[in-house]
Scaffold this active site. Structure first.
Site, PDB file in Angstrom:
ATOM      1  N   LYS A   1      26.965 -29.550  46.014  1.00 53.71           N
ATOM      2  CA  LYS A   1      26.138 -28.488  46.587  1.00 53.71           C
ATOM      3  C   LYS A   1      27.003 -27.267  46.895  1.00 53.71           C
ATOM      4  O   LYS A   1      27.977 -27.356  47.639  1.00 53.71           O
ATOM      5  CB  LYS A   1      25.448 -28.980  47.854  1.00 53.71           C
ATOM      6  CG  LYS A   1      24.487 -30.148  47.603  1.00 53.71           C
ATOM      7  CD  LYS A   1      23.764 -30.569  48.876  1.00 53.71           C
ATOM      8  CE  LYS A   1      22.879 -31.785  48.627  1.00 53.71           C
ATOM      9  NZ  LYS A   1      21.830 -31.528  47.612  1.00 53.71           N
TER      10      LYS A   1
ATOM     11  N   CYS B   1      33.990 -24.037  43.376  1.00 48.99           N
ATOM     12  CA  CYS B   1      34.532 -23.901  44.731  1.00 48.99           C
ATOM     13  C   CYS B   1      35.796 -23.048  44.652  1.00 48.99           C
ATOM     14  O   CYS B   1      36.841 -23.533  44.191  1.00 48.99           O
ATOM     15  CB  CYS B   1      34.849 -25.264  45.342  1.00 48.99           C
ATOM     16  SG  CYS B   1      35.391 -25.164  47.070  1.00 48.99           S
TER      17      CYS B   1
ATOM     18  N   ASP C   1      20.815 -26.710  48.366  1.00 52.88           N
ATOM     19  CA  ASP C   1      21.301 -27.808  49.200  1.00 52.88           C
ATOM     20  C   ASP C   1      20.240 -28.851  49.505  1.00 52.88           C
ATOM     21  O   ASP C   1      20.558 -30.010  49.771  1.00 52.88           O
ATOM     22  CB  ASP C   1      21.857 -27.258  50.521  1.00 52.88           C
ATOM     23  CG  ASP C   1      23.128 -26.441  50.313  1.00 52.88           C
ATOM     24  OD1 ASP C   1      23.731 -26.544  49.231  1.00 52.88           O
ATOM     25  OD2 ASP C   1      23.510 -25.699  51.238  1.00 52.88           O
TER      26      ASP C   1
ATOM     27  N   CYS D   1      29.139 -27.165  49.972  1.00 54.11           N
ATOM     28  CA  CYS D   1      30.490 -26.699  49.655  1.00 54.11           C
ATOM     29  C   CYS D   1      31.511 -27.393  50.549  1.00 54.11           C
ATOM     30  O   CYS D   1      32.229 -26.765  51.323  1.00 54.11           O
ATOM     31  CB  CYS D   1      30.596 -25.185  49.807  1.00 54.11           C
ATOM     32  SG  CYS D   1      32.010 -24.482  48.933  1.00 54.11           S
TER      33      CYS D   1
END
Length: 397
Positions: free
Chosen positions: A304, A339, A296, A162
Site C-alpha cells: 500500500k 517507496c 489503502d 507505505c
C-alpha cells in the site's frame, strides 16, 4: 440530501478519491459525488520530510474545496455504514445515499490503541510520529534538538500504508546529526517486523546506509507495549522481550481498515485487516459488481502506497467508465508499488517493485535506478509534490 442518488459515489476524498473522480470527469462521466468529512487535503508523502526537517508542514496541506474536481459534488460528511445489497451508503448525519457505481477509497485507520501505552506516550514531550500532521511537526523538533541519548524508530507488524516510510525520517535525522557532530553520542535503533531492512532487491543499498550511520537494526521485532512514564519500549523479537529506554520515540502505528468497513459485507470472509475484497487486477468486487475499491482500503496484493494509487485510479476510472457504457472492464492493475527512501537529507533510494517483491522499474532498461541518487531526491522532494497538486489530483497522469 436524504435518500439522494448518484451515478457514481466515491467514498473518500484523499489521493485516490479525488484522482479517480477527476479521471472519470475527464472521461465524460457526470453525476459524481465524493463523501469526505475533512476540510483539509494532505499530501502525506511529505510528512517524512517534515519530520526529517527537510520540508515545512505548511506545504503539505490545502483546503479540500480547492482540490475537488469541477463538476463533482462534495458531500462533507462521514460514512458510518455501507449496504451493497441495497446499493446504499449511510452517513453520520443520518442521510442515506444510493448509487449506480460505488468506489470505496477511504484510506486506512491508525490503530494507536492496539499497542498498550502508545496513546499515552504520544501525549508526552518525547514521543511522536510522522503519520499524523501535528505529530510530524513534533517529530521534527524532537529530532532536531536531540544531541545525545537513545532514539527508537518503529515499524508495525501487519498491513500498513507505505510501511517502509518508518525509516525515512531516521536517515534524514542521522545525516543531520552527523553534520552537526553529535551522531556519535546518539544511539539509533530501528525496529522492523521483517526478515531484512525492506526487500531483497533494495536491502543492500539500505544496509549500507544503516552501517554508515551506525544504526542498530532489530529485524523480526515488534513493539509489545510502551511505558510512557519510564520512557521505555518493550520489543518482542526472536530472542524474547527486550526492554529499551528511549530519549525520543518515533512510531509508525498499527493500521487497519476503518471500523465501519470492517463491519460491512464488502470484506472477504476470514480476511485480516477488514479491507475491501477485490479482484487484484480489475479492482472490482467479486460479489458486488457495481462496487470498486482502490488505495489503502482495498484488499489488493500490492504494497500500500501513493505510487500504487496512480495506476489504480487509472484502472478503476477506465473500468467504471466502460461499465457505465454497458461494456466489460478491460483495464488491469499490475501490482506496481514504489517507496522512495530518503537515505540522507539530499539523496533517495528509489525502490520500485511488484506484488511479489521483485524489482519493477518504471524505466525497464534502467534497473539501477534503485541506487542512492541526488536526482531521485530532487524528484521526490520537489517535482512530485508539484505533480501531485497539479496533475495527479486533476486526473491528468
Amino acid at each position: 440530501m436524504e435518500n439522494a442518488h448518484h451515478r457514481v459515489l466515491v467514498v473518500g476524498g484523499g489521493n485516490g478519491g479525488i484522482s479517480v473522480a477527476a479521471r472519470l470527469r475527464n472521461a465524460g462521466v457526470h453525476d459524481i459525488a465524493i463523501v469526505e468529512p475533512r476540510e483539509e487535503h494532505l499530501y502525506k508523502p511529505l510528512f517524512s520530510h517534515v519530520a526529517g526537517g527537510t520540508a515545512r508542514a505548511s506545504i503539505t496541506v490545502r483546503p479540500q474545496r480547492d482540490v475537488m474536481p469541477k463538476g463533482v459534488t462534495w458531500i462533507q460528511d462521514a460514512v458510518t455504514a455501507v449496504q451493497p445489497e441495497t446499493n446504499a451508503v449511510v452517513l453520520d448525519s443520518g442521510d442515506r445515499l444510493t448509487y449506480d457505481q460505488l468506489i470505496v477509497c477511504p484510506g486506512i485507520q491508525l490503530d494507536w490503541d492496539r499497542v498498550p501505552g502508545l496513546v499515552e506516550a504520544m501525549q508526552t514531550p518525547v514521543a511522536a510520529s510522522h503519520y499524523e500532521f501535528d505529530l510530524a511537526q513534533k517529530a521534527s523538533a524532537l529530532l532536531r534538538d536531540l544531541t545525545r541519548g537513545t532514539v527508537v524508530f518503529t515499524q508495525p507488524d501487519g498491513t500498513a500504508s507505505c510501511a517502509g516510510a518508518a525509516q525515512k525520517p531516521m536517515y534524514q535525522a542521522c545525516d543531520y546529526w552527523r553534520a552537526t557532530g553529535v551522531l556519535g553520542d546518539i544511539r539509533v535503533v530501528m525496529v522492523v517486523p521483517t526478515e531484512t531492512a525492506f526487500l531483497p532487491p533494495f536491502d543492500r543499498e539500505l544496509e549500507r546506509k544503516i552501517d554508515e550511520y551506525g544504526i542498530e537494526l532489530r529485524t523480526r521485532s515488534v513493539v509489545l507495549r510502551v511505558d510512557a512514564d519510564a520512557q521505555e519500549v518493550v520489543l518482542g523479537g526472536p530472542d524474547g522481550p527486550e526492554h529499551l529506554h528511549y530519549d525520543v520515540l518515533n512510531v509508525e502505528p498499527p493500521q487497519s481498515a476503518p471500523d465501519w468497513l470492517k463491519a460491512s459485507t464488502l470484506t472477504a470472509p476470514r480476511a485480516t485487516g477488514g479491507f475491501v475484497e477485490v479482484d487484484p487486477e480489475t479492482l472490482r468486487h467479486p460479489r458486488f459488481p457495481n462496487v470498486w475499491s482502490l488505495g489503502d482500503a482495498a484488499g489488493t496484493t500490492n504494497s500500500k502506497c501513493g505510487g500504487a494509487l496512480r495506476k489504480q485510479t487509472w484502472v478503476v476510472a477506465k473500468n467504471v467508465a466502460r461499465v457505465l457504457r454497458g461494456k466489460e472492464p478491460t483495464a488491469r492493475y499490475d501490482g506496481y508499488a514504489v517507496c522512495p527512501f530518503t537515505v540522507s537529507r539530499s539523496t533517495v533510494v528509489w525502490a520500485e517493485f511488484d506484488d511479489t517483491g521483485a524489482q519493477k522499474p518504471t524505466i525497464p532498461f534502467f534497473r539501477r535506478m534503485y541506487r542512492e541518487s541526488r536526482l531521485s531526491w530532487i524528484f521526490d522532494r520537489h517535482i512530485l509534490p508539484w505533480v501531485y497538486w497539479n496533475l495527479i489530483l486533476t486526473g491528468r497522469v
